[in-house]
Design an enzyme around this catalytic site. Structure first.
Site, PDB file in Angstrom:
ATOM      1  N   PRO A  55       0.818  -1.202   0.000  1.00 56.96           N
ATOM      2  CG  PRO A  55      -0.382  -1.321   1.993  1.00 56.96           C
ATOM      3  CD  PRO A  55       0.644  -2.023   1.195  1.00 56.96           C
ATOM      4  N   PRO A  56       0.286   2.405  -0.361  1.00 56.74           N
ATOM      5  CG  PRO A  56      -1.179   3.965  -1.276  1.00 56.74           C
ATOM      6  CD  PRO A  56      -1.116   2.586  -0.744  1.00 56.74           C
ATOM      7  N   GLY A  57       2.792   4.585   0.952  1.00 52.56           N
ATOM      8  CA  GLY A  57       3.355   5.123   2.189  1.00 52.56           C
ATOM      9  C   GLY A  57       3.989   4.106   3.104  1.00 52.56           C
ATOM     10  CB  THR A 105       9.977   5.587  -2.619  1.00 53.92           C
ATOM     11  OG1 THR A 105       8.748   5.452  -3.315  1.00 53.92           O
ATOM     12  CG2 THR A 105      10.909   6.467  -3.399  1.00 53.92           C
ATOM     13  CD  GLU A 132      -8.411 -12.558   8.506  1.00 52.95           C
ATOM     14  OE1 GLU A 132      -7.945 -13.423   7.743  1.00 52.95           O
ATOM     15  OE2 GLU A 132      -9.362 -11.814   8.184  1.00 52.95           O
ATOM     16  CG  ASP A 187     -14.424 -15.175   4.318  1.00 54.68           C
ATOM     17  OD1 ASP A 187     -13.668 -14.667   3.474  1.00 54.68           O
ATOM     18  OD2 ASP A 187     -14.244 -15.108   5.545  1.00 54.68           O
TER      19      ASP A 187
HETATM   20  P1  ADP Z   1       5.840   4.469  -0.721  1.00 53.95           P
HETATM   21  O1  ADP Z   1       6.860   4.611  -1.781  1.00 53.95           O
HETATM   22  O2  ADP Z   1       5.680   3.052  -0.240  1.00 53.95           O
HETATM   23  O3  ADP Z   1       4.531   5.064  -1.045  1.00 53.95           O
HETATM   24  P2  ADP Z   1       7.665   6.134   0.681  1.00 53.95           P
HETATM   25  O4  ADP Z   1       8.867   5.280   0.667  1.00 53.95           O
HETATM   26  O5  ADP Z   1       7.606   7.213  -0.308  1.00 53.95           O
HETATM   27  O6  ADP Z   1       6.360   5.245   0.572  1.00 53.95           O
HETATM   28  O7  ADP Z   1       7.479   6.710   2.147  1.00 53.95           O
HETATM   29  C1  ADP Z   1       7.310   8.059   2.384  1.00 53.95           C
HETATM   30  C2  ADP Z   1       7.992   8.474   3.666  1.00 53.95           C
HETATM   31  O8  ADP Z   1       7.389   7.845   4.782  1.00 53.95           O
HETATM   32  C3  ADP Z   1       9.439   8.056   3.718  1.00 53.95           C
HETATM   33  O9  ADP Z   1      10.244   9.025   3.152  1.00 53.95           O
HETATM   34  C4  ADP Z   1       9.692   7.912   5.212  1.00 53.95           C
HETATM   35  O10 ADP Z   1       9.955   9.148   5.787  1.00 53.95           O
HETATM   36  C5  ADP Z   1       8.367   7.443   5.724  1.00 53.95           C
HETATM   37  N1  ADP Z   1       8.327   5.985   5.829  1.00 53.95           N
HETATM   38  C6  ADP Z   1       7.519   5.160   5.112  1.00 53.95           C
HETATM   39  N2  ADP Z   1       7.718   3.876   5.451  1.00 53.95           N
HETATM   40  C7  ADP Z   1       8.678   3.862   6.383  1.00 53.95           C
HETATM   41  C8  ADP Z   1       9.330   2.822   7.114  1.00 53.95           C
HETATM   42  N3  ADP Z   1       8.990   1.538   6.946  1.00 53.95           N
HETATM   43  N4  ADP Z   1      10.274   3.174   8.009  1.00 53.95           N
HETATM   44  C9  ADP Z   1      10.608   4.461   8.183  1.00 53.95           C
HETATM   45  N5  ADP Z   1      10.041   5.485   7.517  1.00 53.95           N
HETATM   46  C10 ADP Z   1       9.077   5.212   6.630  1.00 53.95           C
HETATM   47 ZN    ZN Z   2     -12.541 -14.233   6.162  1.00 47.49          ZN
HETATM   48 MG    MG Z   3       6.621   5.739  -3.459  1.00 49.51          MG
END
Ligand code: ADP
Ligand code: ZN
Ligand code: MG
Length: 626
Positions: free
Chosen positions: A215-217, A221, A439, A515
């Site tokens: 998922p995002p965030g 990256t 689960e 389910d």
């Molecule tokens: P994605 O690419 O999965 O959407 P990003 O890598 O761009 O997410 O994450 C955005 C910011 O959130 C990162 O620059 C960092 O500051 C923070 N972050 C996200 N995941 C983590 C993690 N697992 N550990 C530490 N910081 C994180």
């Molecule tokens: Zn279920």
């Molecule tokens: Mg990203």
């Protein structure tokens, strides 16, 4: 930490300035100048003009397409010229005019071509194409997702940003937390980049593509950058959306260029963020007849990935997506993105670790309890947690405090949760317990069923819009055929969640509806499509041939059939589902202590995966009665 970013030309380049000036000159010469250079004439109706011609008052006439100018006769003479007043009129379609003028002895001529000469002529030819090019460029730049503006001659150049190791502020695995499984996988990739020789000398093929899915965030990256930082290699980063351009062929030439650059810098990492923007399944775009540009870009990417062999360069392509299900299967086959790394929302301990990382940069008060904050933020991804720390710091600063207090975090969580509520749900304690048992129920039943693979992960960190928790069971191999036992096993596994709720809480919640839907569909297909019922025999009771796929979901309308047959089908379907339900109940009752044990663990950590999960599930035993 971009160090070697490509030089960006200023926003208004020299080229653009010249363009503007030329456009101004053109407008001036062709529109404004003529207005001023033209003697002022007053317009009269055509009828008056004709009248004056008939009266013999007109000396000469200049007939243009849009205007007729005429000069009246005058008694005064300057030199040899008679100078009379000039008028203009708007012509009507009048073929008899030349005859009339001739008859009256009026001197007449057509309007001579514009006298602005070659300059304006030339400008008239050059400027419009230039303006067009300017507009073209404008759109290319906008379409390019705000990347570096470059001259029009390098539209096809990749806009990859290059990061190089060696900076103090480089990203490492220490900056990433809460995604330990993913890190373990990527440590291996770092090793490939650092010591490729060790692998190639035994004849092992270094993987080319690693797909980060999550998922995002959640830090996809960030992880990719950390891999580059750890390995100390250049990092080419580009977003999938930057490949997709208005003009067919631009995206694919960008891909080509990107890989050319990368091969020169090998060993290195190419990181394609948002791969789904180009990697959409080619067949699924069918409705509008496909998207040529995207397809070409995708094809180019596929052939580039096939193109570089391990001997000439170690280029590892990392890609990230949050929608792996829409990717073209061609991208996922061996030799391309054959490794997939799940980067999931962090569980409790992971959230605490992430908070610790991000809290390093803010001043924390005495009373801060990061664990308590982590407990209150289920469903938060890494980016949400980073944001949370910042929000809390902002609140502290607004309240003119020296350091961030626990109360600031509490307030910040409230704010963010309100915003996040749509994204991920926050469960209360009882709900959490129900979801956990549910689960684990799936997992226990699933771990016993033949042919459905190993249970890889149980999580009660909600994911996306629909699932409150989930059990991830990966098939050991691609399956194209399933036998009856396996299908019955799948149905039992689907019912495992609800069965656990029944056993533990003696009540049923709404959480299992999906389910049940899937279990019933599967059972119906067994009877009506696969001919697996003894009573109904090997007949296809469904209309059409689309019902060939197990997971199609939408059942076909049934063939015309007698009432009795329809009833028999319903009875058979119900029988299959109920048998599977009983099987699930038996299995769970038989392994009741394991159910309790794993659920307690799950409630503590919110997710169990990998080895520790296999160990727990190894103890599950089949009930005697199966
Ligand atoms: P994605 O690419 O999965 O959407 P990003 O890598 O761009 O997410 O994450 C955005 C910011 O959130 C990162 O620059 C960092 O500051 C923070 N972050 C996200 N995941 C983590 C993690 N697992 N550990 C530490 N910081 C994180
Ligand atoms: Zn279920
Ligand atoms: Mg990203």
């Amino acid at each position: 930490m971009p160090i070697k970013d490509k030089p960006r030309p200023p926003r208004f380049s020299l080229f653009n300035n010249i363009l503007l000036i030329l456009a101004g000159v053109f407008l001036f010469v062709s529109f404004i100048l003529p207005v001023f250079s033209r003697p002022q004439v007053s317009a009269v109706p055509y009828s008056l003009f004709i009248h004056q011609v008939r009266e013999g008052d007109v000396a000469r006439v200049q007939v243009g397409q849009n205007q007729i100018r005429f000069q009246l006769k005058s008694d005064e003479e300057i030199g040899s010229e008679q100078v009379g007043q000039v008028f203009s009129t708007t012509p009507i379609f009048d073929l008899s005019l030349p005859n009339l003028l001739e008859e009256k002895g009026v001197e007449f001529a057509a309007t001579p071509p514009p006298t602005n000469g070659w300059v304006s002529n030339l400008l008239g030819w050059i400027i419009p194409p230039l303006i067009f090019v300017g507009i073209f460029q404008f759109f290319v730049r906008r379409g390019g997702g705000g990347g570096g503006a470059q001259g029009m001659l390098s539209i096809g150049k990749s806009k990859a940003k290059v990061y190089v190791e060696g900076e103090a502020a480089k990203t490492t695995f220490a900056d990433v937390a809460g995604v330990d499984e993913a890190k373990t996988e990527l440590v291996e990739v770092v090793d490939f980049l650092k010591t490729p020789g060790r692998y190639t000398q035994i004849g092992a093929r270094i993987p080319k593509g690693v797909l980060l899915v999550g998922p995002p965030g959640t830090g996809k990256t960030l992880l990719a950058k950390a891999v580059a930082g750890e390995a100390g290699v250049p990092f080419f980063s580009i977003s999938g959306s930057e490949f997709v351009e208005m003009f067919v062929g631009v995206g694919s030439s960008r891909v080509r260029d990107l890989f050319e650059q990368a091969k020169k810098e090998a060993p290195c990492i190419v990181f394609i963020d948002e791969l789904d923007a180009i990697g959409k399944s080619r067949s699924s775009s069918g409705f509008y007849g496909g998207n040529d540009e995207r397809e070409q870009t995708l094809n180019q990417l596929l052939s580039e990935m096939d193109g570089f062999a391990a001997e000439d360069a170690t280029v590892i392509v990392l890609a990230a997506t949050n929608r792996p299900e829409i990717l073209d299967p061609a991208l996922l086959r061996p030799g391309r993105f054959d490794r997939q790394v799940l980067v999931d929302r962090p569980a409790l301990s992971g959230r605490e670790a992430i908070l610790k990382i991000h809290a390093q940069t803010v001043k924390l008060g005495e009373d801060i309890d990061l664990k308590a904050i982590a407990t209150r933020t289920p469903g938060f991804a890494g980016a949400d947690l980073a944001n949370l720390v910042n929000e809390a710091a902002l609140l502290a600063a607004r309240n003119q405090r020296e350091s961030v207090a626990q109360a600031d975090f509490a307030e910040a969580i409230e704010r963010l949760v309100a915003g996040l509520e749509k994204k991920s749900r926050v469960l209360n304690d009882r709900e959490k317990k129900i979801v956990a048992y549910h689960e684990v129920g799936h997992a226990i039943v699933g771990s016993l069923m033949p042919g459905s693979g190993r249970v890889e992960k149980i999580s009660i960190v909600s994911r996306g819009m629909s699932a409150l928790g989930y059990t991830l069971q990966l098939p050991e191999e691609d399956r194209f055929l399933s036998d009856e036992t396996e299908l019955r096993g799948q149905i039992a596994t689907l019912l495992g969640g609800r069965s656990a709720e029944e056993i533990v809480f003696n009540s049923i919640t709404t959480g299992a509806s999906n389910d049940l839907q899937r279990a019933t569909d599967l059972a119906e297909q067994m009877v009506t499509t696969f001919g697996m019922s003894k009573i109904l025999g090997p007949l296809a009771y469904q209309q059409g041939s689309r019902a060939m796929f197990l997971n199609e979901g939408v059942p076909n309308p049934r063939r015309m059939m007698s009432e009795a047959t329809a009833e028999a089908i319903d009875r058979e379907v119900k029988g299959i589902v109920e048998t599977a339900h009983q099987q699930a109940l038996d299995t769970l009752n038989h392994n009741r202590d394991i159910l309790e044990n794993i659920t307690m663990r799950l409630l503590e950590t919110e997710a169990i995966e990998g080895k520790s999960l296999y160990q727990l599930l190894d103890q599950v035993q089949a009930a005697a009665a199966i």
